[in-house]
Design a protein around this motif. Structure first.
Motif, mmCIF file in Angstrom:
data_model
loop_
_atom_site.group_PDB
_atom_site.id
_atom_site.type_symbol
_atom_site.label_atom_id
_atom_site.label_comp_id
_atom_site.label_asym_id
_atom_site.label_seq_id
_atom_site.Cartn_x
_atom_site.Cartn_y
_atom_site.Cartn_z
ATOM 1 N N MET A 30 -4.043 -14.477 -26.081
ATOM 2 C CA MET A 30 -4.086 -13.874 -24.748
ATOM 3 C C MET A 30 -3.158 -14.633 -23.818
ATOM 4 N N LYS A 31 -2.629 -13.929 -22.855
ATOM 5 C CA LYS A 31 -1.749 -14.573 -21.878
ATOM 6 C C LYS A 31 -2.503 -14.771 -20.559
ATOM 7 N N LYS A 32 -2.183 -15.855 -19.881
ATOM 8 C CA LYS A 32 -2.806 -16.126 -18.592
ATOM 9 C C LYS A 32 -1.999 -15.479 -17.470
ATOM 10 N N PHE A 33 -2.710 -14.914 -16.511
ATOM 11 C CA PHE A 33 -2.077 -14.451 -15.286
ATOM 12 C C PHE A 33 -2.767 -15.227 -14.164
ATOM 13 N N ASN A 34 -2.142 -16.347 -13.794
ATOM 14 C CA ASN A 34 -2.730 -17.267 -12.829
ATOM 15 C C ASN A 34 -2.336 -16.859 -11.414
ATOM 16 N N LEU A 35 -3.285 -16.270 -10.690
ATOM 17 C CA LEU A 35 -2.990 -15.779 -9.338
ATOM 18 C C LEU A 35 -2.554 -16.883 -8.394
ATOM 19 N N PHE A 36 -2.889 -18.124 -8.733
ATOM 20 C CA PHE A 36 -2.484 -19.241 -7.877
ATOM 21 C C PHE A 36 -0.961 -19.406 -7.863
ATOM 22 N N ASN A 37 -0.320 -18.975 -8.950
ATOM 23 C CA ASN A 37 1.135 -19.147 -9.076
ATOM 24 C C ASN A 37 1.916 -17.844 -8.974
ATOM 25 N N GLU A 38 1.274 -16.712 -9.283
ATOM 26 C CA GLU A 38 2.007 -15.462 -9.439
ATOM 27 C C GLU A 38 2.321 -14.767 -8.113
ATOM 28 N N ILE A 39 3.506 -14.187 -8.050
ATOM 29 C CA ILE A 39 3.911 -13.312 -6.951
ATOM 30 C C ILE A 39 4.113 -11.919 -7.540
ATOM 31 N N ILE A 40 3.379 -10.940 -7.020
ATOM 32 C CA ILE A 40 3.450 -9.567 -7.526
ATOM 33 C C ILE A 40 4.450 -8.783 -6.688
ATOM 34 N N THR A 41 5.389 -8.113 -7.342
ATOM 35 C CA THR A 41 6.428 -7.341 -6.668
ATOM 36 C C THR A 41 6.121 -5.850 -6.769
ATOM 37 N N VAL A 42 6.100 -5.175 -5.608
ATOM 38 C CA VAL A 42 5.746 -3.765 -5.542
ATOM 39 C C VAL A 42 6.885 -2.985 -4.889
ATOM 40 N N ASP A 43 7.141 -1.791 -5.389
ATOM 41 C CA ASP A 43 8.124 -0.914 -4.756
ATOM 42 C C ASP A 43 7.587 -0.468 -3.392
ATOM 43 N N LYS A 44 8.354 -0.716 -2.356
ATOM 44 C CA LYS A 44 7.868 -0.475 -0.997
ATOM 45 C C LYS A 44 7.598 1.006 -0.732
ATOM 46 N N SER A 45 8.483 1.878 -1.174
ATOM 47 C CA SER A 45 8.299 3.307 -0.908
ATOM 48 C C SER A 45 7.057 3.841 -1.615
ATOM 49 N N GLU A 46 6.809 3.378 -2.830
ATOM 50 C CA GLU A 46 5.623 3.817 -3.571
ATOM 51 C C GLU A 46 4.347 3.293 -2.907
ATOM 52 N N LEU A 47 4.413 2.071 -2.388
ATOM 53 C CA LEU A 47 3.255 1.502 -1.696
ATOM 54 C C LEU A 47 2.948 2.277 -0.430
ATOM 55 N N ASN A 83 10.857 -7.376 1.573
ATOM 56 C CA ASN A 83 12.231 -7.721 1.225
ATOM 57 C C ASN A 83 12.989 -6.443 0.849
ATOM 58 N N LYS A 84 13.603 -5.827 1.866
ATOM 59 C CA LYS A 84 14.325 -4.565 1.695
ATOM 60 C C LYS A 84 13.403 -3.502 1.095
ATOM 61 N N ASN A 85 13.665 -3.092 -0.134
ATOM 62 C CA ASN A 85 12.865 -2.005 -0.732
ATOM 63 C C ASN A 85 11.711 -2.537 -1.586
ATOM 64 N N LYS A 86 11.431 -3.834 -1.478
ATOM 65 C CA LYS A 86 10.353 -4.449 -2.245
ATOM 66 C C LYS A 86 9.344 -5.128 -1.321
ATOM 67 N N VAL A 87 8.103 -5.231 -1.812
ATOM 68 C CA VAL A 87 7.070 -5.989 -1.111
ATOM 69 C C VAL A 87 6.549 -7.049 -2.065
ATOM 70 N N LEU A 88 6.578 -8.305 -1.642
ATOM 71 C CA LEU A 88 6.116 -9.417 -2.462
ATOM 72 C C LEU A 88 4.713 -9.804 -2.003
ATOM 73 N N ILE A 89 3.796 -9.947 -2.957
ATOM 74 C CA ILE A 89 2.390 -10.167 -2.633
ATOM 75 C C ILE A 89 1.860 -11.389 -3.373
ATOM 76 N N LYS A 90 1.182 -12.279 -2.646
ATOM 77 C CA LYS A 90 0.392 -13.348 -3.261
ATOM 78 C C LYS A 90 -1.062 -13.047 -2.942
ATOM 79 N N ALA A 91 -1.902 -13.035 -3.996
ATOM 80 C CA ALA A 91 -3.272 -12.528 -3.840
ATOM 81 C C ALA A 91 -4.357 -13.567 -4.106
ATOM 82 N N PHE A 92 -3.984 -14.829 -4.362
ATOM 83 C CA PHE A 92 -4.988 -15.793 -4.820
ATOM 84 C C PHE A 92 -6.093 -16.048 -3.800
ATOM 85 N N SER A 93 -5.789 -15.917 -2.510
ATOM 86 C CA SER A 93 -6.820 -16.190 -1.498
ATOM 87 C C SER A 93 -7.919 -15.138 -1.482
#
Length: 216
Positions: free
Chosen positions: A1-18, A82-92
């Motif tokens: 299994m792979k770890k997805f550590n929210l403490f370190n990860e930044i999730i990138t979302v398409d701004k228009s879709e969001l 960031n232009k057409n992207k939204v960067l999200i940190k969710a650990f909190s």
């Protein structure tokens, strides 16, 4: 299994879709890959955000102002546009994400007590029987995380070390085969090497568990 550590990860979302999801007034989520998902969510979905945006009713006397994405997500998220992207940190927002994702998780390792059951009934039957030979859930989870495909959604940090996580197995059938084989081999070894678990010393519950793992 792979770890997805929210403490370190930044999730990138398409701004228009969001923005489309926000304006849809439908319940939607964002998965760990930054993909927008709409309810009902898949059985193995892992979300870092889930909401349904309801715009404030129009008021002719008060000029309404469109809320920013940071305001929509709330203070437990860090948002960078960031232009057409939204960067999200969710650990909190981890405590809320536990509530969101636990119903779909294969196992819960977010409490001080550790893992004490599996969501899948067949895996749980293996886990329950294995305890008769002092094979605990922590050991079984270590086997699954080492041998199976899946994702461990977690908060993990050092100094001081802290961990909290939810496990999501990709294939329950494969996980069952791995876990059954491991327990079968371990129980055969225990019965062979430990006098307390010799065939003629087994309790009724231990016999039942040994038969379950085809060790008698």
């Amino acid at each position: 299994m792979k770890k997805f550590n929210l403490f370190n990860e930044i999730i990138t979302v398409d701004k228009s879709e969001l923005l489309q999801a926000i304006n849809s007034t439908k319940e939607y989520g964002i998965d760990i890959n930054g993909t927008i998902k709409y309810a009902p969510f898949d059985a193995k979905e892992i979300l870092i955000y889930q909401a349904k945006h309801t715009p404030q009713p129009a008021n002719a006397l008060i000029k309404t102002q469109t809320p920013t994405l940071a305001e929509i997500f709330g203070r437990n998220y860090q948002i960078i546009e960031n232009k057409n992207k939204v960067l999200i940190k969710a650990f909190s927002n981890w405590q809320e994400l536990i509530k969101v994702n636990t119903p779909r998780a294969s196992y819960d390792d977010t409490t001080g007590d550790g893992v004490d059951k599996f969501a899948n009934e067949e895996l749980e039957e293996i886990g329950w029987n294995a305890t008769e030979f002092d094979i605990n859930y922590r050991t079984l989870v270590d086997v699954l995380e080492d041998k199976c495909e899946g994702t461990l959604l977690c908060i993990e940090q050092d100094d001081p070390y802290k961990f909290s996580g939810l496990g999501f197995l990709d294939d329950d059938t494969h996980a069952k085969e791995i876990l059954f084989s491991y327990c079968q081999n371990e129980i055969k070894k225990i019965m062979r090497e430990d006098p307390l678990y010799a065939k003629d010393k087994l309790t009724d519950d231990e016999k039942e568990a040994a038969e379950f793992f085809q060790c008698l």
